[in-house]
Design a protein around this motif. Sequence first.
Motif, PDB file in Angstrom:
ATOM      1  N   PHE A 204       0.831  -1.211   0.000  1.00 55.09           N
ATOM      2  CA  PHE A 204       0.000   0.000   0.000  1.00 55.09           C
ATOM      3  C   PHE A 204       0.860   1.253   0.000  1.00 55.09           C
ATOM      4  O   PHE A 204       2.058   1.219   0.306  1.00 55.09           O
ATOM      5  CB  PHE A 204      -0.901   0.016   1.257  1.00 55.09           C
ATOM      6  N   THR A 205       0.232   2.366  -0.305  1.00 56.56           N
ATOM      7  CA  THR A 205       0.822   3.681  -0.061  1.00 56.56           C
ATOM      8  C   THR A 205      -0.297   4.654   0.283  1.00 56.56           C
ATOM      9  O   THR A 205      -1.426   4.502  -0.199  1.00 56.56           O
ATOM     10  CB  THR A 205       1.618   4.195  -1.278  1.00 56.56           C
ATOM     11  N   THR A 206       0.012   5.625   1.140  1.00 60.92           N
ATOM     12  CA  THR A 206      -0.975   6.634   1.506  1.00 60.92           C
ATOM     13  C   THR A 206      -0.252   7.929   1.863  1.00 60.92           C
ATOM     14  O   THR A 206       0.936   7.922   2.186  1.00 60.92           O
ATOM     15  CB  THR A 206      -1.852   6.166   2.688  1.00 60.92           C
ATOM     16  N   HIS A 207      -0.977   9.038   1.777  1.00 65.62           N
ATOM     17  CA  HIS A 207      -0.438  10.309   2.270  1.00 65.62           C
ATOM     18  C   HIS A 207      -1.600  11.184   2.711  1.00 65.62           C
ATOM     19  O   HIS A 207      -2.764  10.910   2.419  1.00 65.62           O
ATOM     20  CB  HIS A 207       0.427  11.020   1.216  1.00 65.62           C
ATOM     21  N   HIS A 305      -5.928  10.656  11.108  1.00 71.09           N
ATOM     22  CA  HIS A 305      -7.158  10.215  10.455  1.00 71.09           C
ATOM     23  C   HIS A 305      -6.840   9.419   9.198  1.00 71.09           C
ATOM     24  O   HIS A 305      -7.481   8.393   8.899  1.00 71.09           O
ATOM     25  CB  HIS A 305      -8.030  11.430  10.118  1.00 71.09           C
ATOM     26  N   ASN A 306      -5.832   9.876   8.440  1.00 75.55           N
ATOM     27  CA  ASN A 306      -5.422   9.168   7.229  1.00 75.55           C
ATOM     28  C   ASN A 306      -4.923   7.763   7.564  1.00 75.55           C
ATOM     29  O   ASN A 306      -5.272   6.788   6.881  1.00 75.55           O
ATOM     30  CB  ASN A 306      -4.341   9.981   6.512  1.00 75.55           C
ATOM     31  N   LEU A 307      -4.108   7.631   8.618  1.00 73.56           N
ATOM     32  CA  LEU A 307      -3.612   6.317   9.023  1.00 73.56           C
ATOM     33  C   LEU A 307      -4.740   5.425   9.531  1.00 73.56           C
ATOM     34  O   LEU A 307      -4.758   4.216   9.265  1.00 73.56           O
ATOM     35  CB  LEU A 307      -2.529   6.462  10.105  1.00 73.56           C
ATOM     36  N   GLN A 308      -5.665   5.988  10.273  1.00 76.01           N
ATOM     37  CA  GLN A 308      -6.797   5.194  10.762  1.00 76.01           C
ATOM     38  C   GLN A 308      -7.608   4.628   9.599  1.00 76.01           C
ATOM     39  O   GLN A 308      -7.985   3.445   9.619  1.00 76.01           O
ATOM     40  CB  GLN A 308      -7.684   6.068  11.666  1.00 76.01           C
ATOM     41  N   ASP A 309      -7.867   5.447   8.598  1.00 69.44           N
ATOM     42  CA  ASP A 309      -8.598   4.973   7.419  1.00 69.44           C
ATOM     43  C   ASP A 309      -7.831   3.853   6.722  1.00 69.44           C
ATOM     44  O   ASP A 309      -8.413   2.847   6.277  1.00 69.44           O
ATOM     45  CB  ASP A 309      -8.838   6.119   6.436  1.00 69.44           C
TER      46      ASP A 309
END
Length: 387
Positions: A204-207, A305-309
């Motif tokens: 995965f990747t997120t920001h 919030h981004n990490l929780q999602d």
Amino acid sequence: MQQAQSEGVVSAMSQATDVEQVAQELARQLLHPYLGFVLFFCSAEYHLPDLAQALSRSFGGIRLVGCTSAGEITPQGYGRNCVTAVGFDHRHFSIAAELIGEMEHFSLIDAQQMVERLASGCRSNALAPIKGHSFALTLLDGLSSREEMVLAALSAALGDIPHFGGSAGDDNYLTHTHVYFEGQFHSGAAVVVLINTWLEFEVFTTHHILPRQEKLVVTGADSASRRVYELNAEPAAEEYARHIGVPVSALDYRVFAAHPLAVRINDQYYVRAIQQVHPDLSLSFYCAVENGIVLTAMDPGPLLHNLQDLFDGLQARLGDLLLTIGCDCFLRRLELEGRDGLEQIGQFLREHRVMGFNTYGEQFNGMHINQTFTGVAIARHRVPGHR
């Protein structure tokens, strides 16, 4: 802090300053009869040749791969000036690794031959088919400026095998970064690890970065050195500083972390993080930049919030997570340190069994990106109904 070896992984850390003590503490936490591979991340503050020798002595014939960091993610959350490590049980993971000694000479043919050897090495353990049951991890010299070239070749060779990684750091000095392979630390090099497992996983990747209205066009750049001389036909540092409302003299890595720029590809924004400002008012970047690209000004959004999602989604798809290996951009850490959020996010990472390091750039399926949290989540057991 140790996890049961029957689960497939054991995590460890050492905050000792003496390298012999570091190696002994890690060995004491990680060694067991089924240990097949160790992945570690360490502060660049250690005397690396001595640390390499100490690790080789303490782990004997066990294969170790690692790199220097700009901060560590440990079983206790965020760490600094320490070593964090994960041991993999060969009953759950078949792992092969190779060194790219000279990144600037790495070709597509080299990549194809390497991937064939890695796959053959994983098959020798006869755990699971390579296709659908494998992912790759790349650890690159974070100051090499060769990441894009290496990743393009590897991505083509890996095909549909998902891959992620991080660029080695050096505690924010931006001078010497290293990867570790076969008993030595190497610079100007990369390590490629292929991990085959019967467990379920997701790369995965997120920001948490959100776009603003302002656009800056690169009108003068040297793509080979990732250096931008002009934005909107003005001196780059002056134009950037004007857009974010600070004097040029205030520009430093904390300002860059708080006011990132990004390039839009399809519907996604990918941060092009600024590394430093030069006396001639040019800007160096961590990622590829070239004439004509349009950069969008960005603002950090709510990181927790981004990490929780992210983890809510991972757990919904995979079930209970055994381990997440995270490549967390050091600019995110700087942002958290600047607003006293490090402890809260560190606790979240600890609760979700994240191990990893703060990077000088992340890699995701052939792309070199910045200011992201990128990695792999591995589930405790294969999800019912999945192959």
